[in-house]
Design a protein around this motif. Structure first.
Motif, PDB file in Angstrom:
ATOM      1  N   LEU A 183      10.687   0.111   4.294  1.00  0.00           N
ATOM      2  CA  LEU A 183      11.219   1.316   3.661  1.00  0.00           C
ATOM      3  C   LEU A 183      10.137   2.386   3.590  1.00  0.00           C
ATOM      4  O   LEU A 183       9.164   2.245   2.842  1.00  0.00           O
ATOM      5  N   GLY A 184      10.277   3.440   4.380  1.00  0.00           N
ATOM      6  CA  GLY A 184       9.350   4.559   4.292  1.00  0.00           C
ATOM      7  C   GLY A 184       8.226   4.497   5.309  1.00  0.00           C
ATOM      8  O   GLY A 184       7.913   3.455   5.883  1.00  0.00           O
ATOM      9  N   ALA A 185       7.604   5.678   5.491  1.00  0.00           N
ATOM     10  CA  ALA A 185       6.595   5.843   6.547  1.00  0.00           C
ATOM     11  C   ALA A 185       5.445   4.854   6.428  1.00  0.00           C
ATOM     12  O   ALA A 185       4.946   4.350   7.439  1.00  0.00           O
ATOM     13  N   CYS A 186       4.997   4.567   5.207  1.00  0.00           N
ATOM     14  CA  CYS A 186       3.831   3.676   5.055  1.00  0.00           C
ATOM     15  C   CYS A 186       4.147   2.284   5.583  1.00  0.00           C
ATOM     16  O   CYS A 186       3.316   1.657   6.248  1.00  0.00           O
ATOM     17  N   ALA A 187       5.336   1.777   5.265  1.00  0.00           N
ATOM     18  CA  ALA A 187       5.711   0.450   5.763  1.00  0.00           C
ATOM     19  C   ALA A 187       5.976   0.494   7.269  1.00  0.00           C
ATOM     20  O   ALA A 187       5.639  -0.440   8.007  1.00  0.00           O
ATOM     21  N   PRO A 211      12.742   5.274   8.183  1.00  0.00           N
ATOM     22  CA  PRO A 211      11.615   6.202   8.146  1.00  0.00           C
ATOM     23  C   PRO A 211      11.781   7.235   7.028  1.00  0.00           C
ATOM     24  O   PRO A 211      12.806   7.288   6.342  1.00  0.00           O
ATOM     25  N   GLY A 212      10.739   8.066   6.886  1.00  0.00           N
ATOM     26  CA  GLY A 212      10.778   9.122   5.870  1.00  0.00           C
ATOM     27  C   GLY A 212       9.694   8.898   4.834  1.00  0.00           C
ATOM     28  O   GLY A 212       9.323   7.772   4.542  1.00  0.00           O
ATOM     29  N   CYS A 213       9.165   9.983   4.301  1.00  0.00           N
ATOM     30  CA  CYS A 213       8.096   9.886   3.291  1.00  0.00           C
ATOM     31  C   CYS A 213       8.445  10.770   2.104  1.00  0.00           C
ATOM     32  O   CYS A 213       7.899  11.838   1.946  1.00  0.00           O
ATOM     33  N   PRO A 214       9.352  10.278   1.244  1.00  0.00           N
ATOM     34  CA  PRO A 214      10.106   9.037   1.368  1.00  0.00           C
ATOM     35  C   PRO A 214      11.450   9.280   2.042  1.00  0.00           C
ATOM     36  O   PRO A 214      11.871  10.435   2.181  1.00  0.00           O
ATOM     37  N   PRO A 215      12.143   8.207   2.432  1.00  0.00           N
ATOM     38  CA  PRO A 215      13.554   8.375   2.824  1.00  0.00           C
ATOM     39  C   PRO A 215      14.311   8.919   1.608  1.00  0.00           C
ATOM     40  O   PRO A 215      13.946   8.611   0.476  1.00  0.00           O
ATOM     41  N   ILE A 228      10.635  -3.401   1.537  1.00  0.00           N
ATOM     42  CA  ILE A 228       9.179  -3.311   1.459  1.00  0.00           C
ATOM     43  C   ILE A 228       8.751  -1.856   1.540  1.00  0.00           C
ATOM     44  O   ILE A 228       8.984  -1.193   2.551  1.00  0.00           O
ATOM     45  N   GLU A 229       8.144  -1.361   0.466  1.00  0.00           N
ATOM     46  CA  GLU A 229       7.502  -0.043   0.504  1.00  0.00           C
ATOM     47  C   GLU A 229       6.006  -0.252   0.708  1.00  0.00           C
ATOM     48  O   GLU A 229       5.422  -1.162   0.132  1.00  0.00           O
ATOM     49  N   GLY A 230       5.395   0.607   1.532  1.00  0.00           N
ATOM     50  CA  GLY A 230       3.944   0.566   1.680  1.00  0.00           C
ATOM     51  C   GLY A 230       3.510  -0.288   2.861  1.00  0.00           C
ATOM     52  O   GLY A 230       4.183  -1.241   3.263  1.00  0.00           O
ATOM     53  N   ALA A 254       0.864  -1.192   0.000  1.00  0.00           N
ATOM     54  CA  ALA A 254       0.000   0.000   0.000  1.00  0.00           C
ATOM     55  C   ALA A 254       0.894   1.233   0.000  1.00  0.00           C
ATOM     56  O   ALA A 254       0.899   2.030   0.937  1.00  0.00           O
ATOM     57  N   GLY A 255       1.661   1.381  -1.062  1.00  0.00           N
ATOM     58  CA  GLY A 255       2.592   2.498  -1.201  1.00  0.00           C
ATOM     59  C   GLY A 255       2.239   3.308  -2.435  1.00  0.00           C
ATOM     60  O   GLY A 255       1.302   2.978  -3.162  1.00  0.00           O
ATOM     61  N   CYS A 256       3.009   4.366  -2.666  1.00  0.00           N
ATOM     62  CA  CYS A 256       2.717   5.251  -3.814  1.00  0.00           C
ATOM     63  C   CYS A 256       3.837   5.199  -4.843  1.00  0.00           C
ATOM     64  O   CYS A 256       3.834   5.970  -5.782  1.00  0.00           O
ATOM     65  N   PHE A 257       4.808   4.291  -4.635  1.00  0.00           N
ATOM     66  CA  PHE A 257       6.004   4.162  -5.476  1.00  0.00           C
ATOM     67  C   PHE A 257       6.992   5.292  -5.254  1.00  0.00           C
ATOM     68  O   PHE A 257       8.049   5.330  -5.877  1.00  0.00           O
ATOM     69  N   GLY A 258       6.670   6.211  -4.335  1.00  0.00           N
ATOM     70  CA  GLY A 258       7.608   7.294  -4.055  1.00  0.00           C
ATOM     71  C   GLY A 258       8.899   6.787  -3.429  1.00  0.00           C
ATOM     72  O   GLY A 258       9.976   7.360  -3.672  1.00  0.00           O
ATOM     73  N   CYS A 259       8.804   5.750  -2.628  1.00  0.00           N
ATOM     74  CA  CYS A 259      10.037   5.208  -2.027  1.00  0.00           C
ATOM     75  C   CYS A 259      10.906   4.561  -3.104  1.00  0.00           C
ATOM     76  O   CYS A 259      12.135   4.629  -3.038  1.00  0.00           O
ATOM     77  N   HIS A 260      10.277   3.945  -4.108  1.00  0.00           N
ATOM     78  CA  HIS A 260      11.066   3.400  -5.220  1.00  0.00           C
ATOM     79  C   HIS A 260      11.689   4.541  -6.045  1.00  0.00           C
ATOM     80  O   HIS A 260      12.822   4.419  -6.515  1.00  0.00           O
TER      81      HIS A 260
END
Ligand code: SF4
Length: 184
Positions: free
Chosen positions: A88-92, A152-156, A62-64, A18-24
């Protein structure tokens, strides 16, 4: 730099739940260091490859968070196959912005989006069995499987992801430290 002779390249898998691909996108923000990364790792299942199932891997990113049944399935596959699993990232890490729906009633949300919202005429809530069932709440990944590291981070930032991965690949305990560590 290529791995020393006789030393196998590590395998890296990535996924967006459940991510936005921003972390990728932030992973791609390491820019020309991507060449160095790909000298050191082979990509397994990832939105950047066409591999459909995760094979045995050294590292999984893992993002999301987790918002539906398919997310749970993919996350468990990654946990089974990856020696080290990273949120990876706030959502995860904590569900992120999508978890703001947790104080709403899921049924009401679906009705409003698909049936009663402005501009919708004759709509219905999708019910094809191919579609993954949504969960009542959005969950961080650590509520479903064991997680080894959290970034952490949105995104890191790309620099944070690079520092983290190179620490890991070089056999060091990953440390971001200020100012690479942020939560927004
Ligand atoms: S943490 Fe931010 S950038 Fe990453 S998937 Fe979630 S919303 Fe997108």
């Amino acid at each position: 730099m290529n791995p020393p002779v006789g030393q196998r390249k590590l395998r890296l898998a990535t996924t967006s739940l459940a991510g936005c691909f921003g972390c990728h996108m932030s992973l791609l923000d390491i820019d020309e260091r991507l060449f160095e990364l790909l000298d050191r790792v082979d990509l397994d299942r990832s939105p950047l490859t066409d591999i459909k199932r995760c094979g045995p891997c050294d590292i999984g990113l893992i993002e999301g968070g987790i918002c539906n049944a398919e997310n749970v399935h993919v996350l468990r596959e990654f946990r089974q196959q990856c020696k080290v699993l990273i949120a990876l990232g706030a959502c995860a890490v904590n569900g992120g912005l999508p978890a703001q729906r947790n104080h709403l009633d899921l049924g009401q949300c679906l009705q409003e989006v698909y049936r009663t919202g402005p501009g919708i005429v004759g709509g219905q809530v999708p019910n094809d069995p191919e579609l993954p069932l949504p969960l009542n709440q959005v969950h961080p990944v650590h509520e479903i499987v064991r997680i080894d590291y959290f970034i952490p981070g949105c995104p890191p930032s790309g620099d944070a992801i690079w520092k983290f991965l190179t620490d890991l690949l070089d056999g060091r305990t990953p440390r971001l430290g200020h100012p690479l560590l942020h939560f927004d």
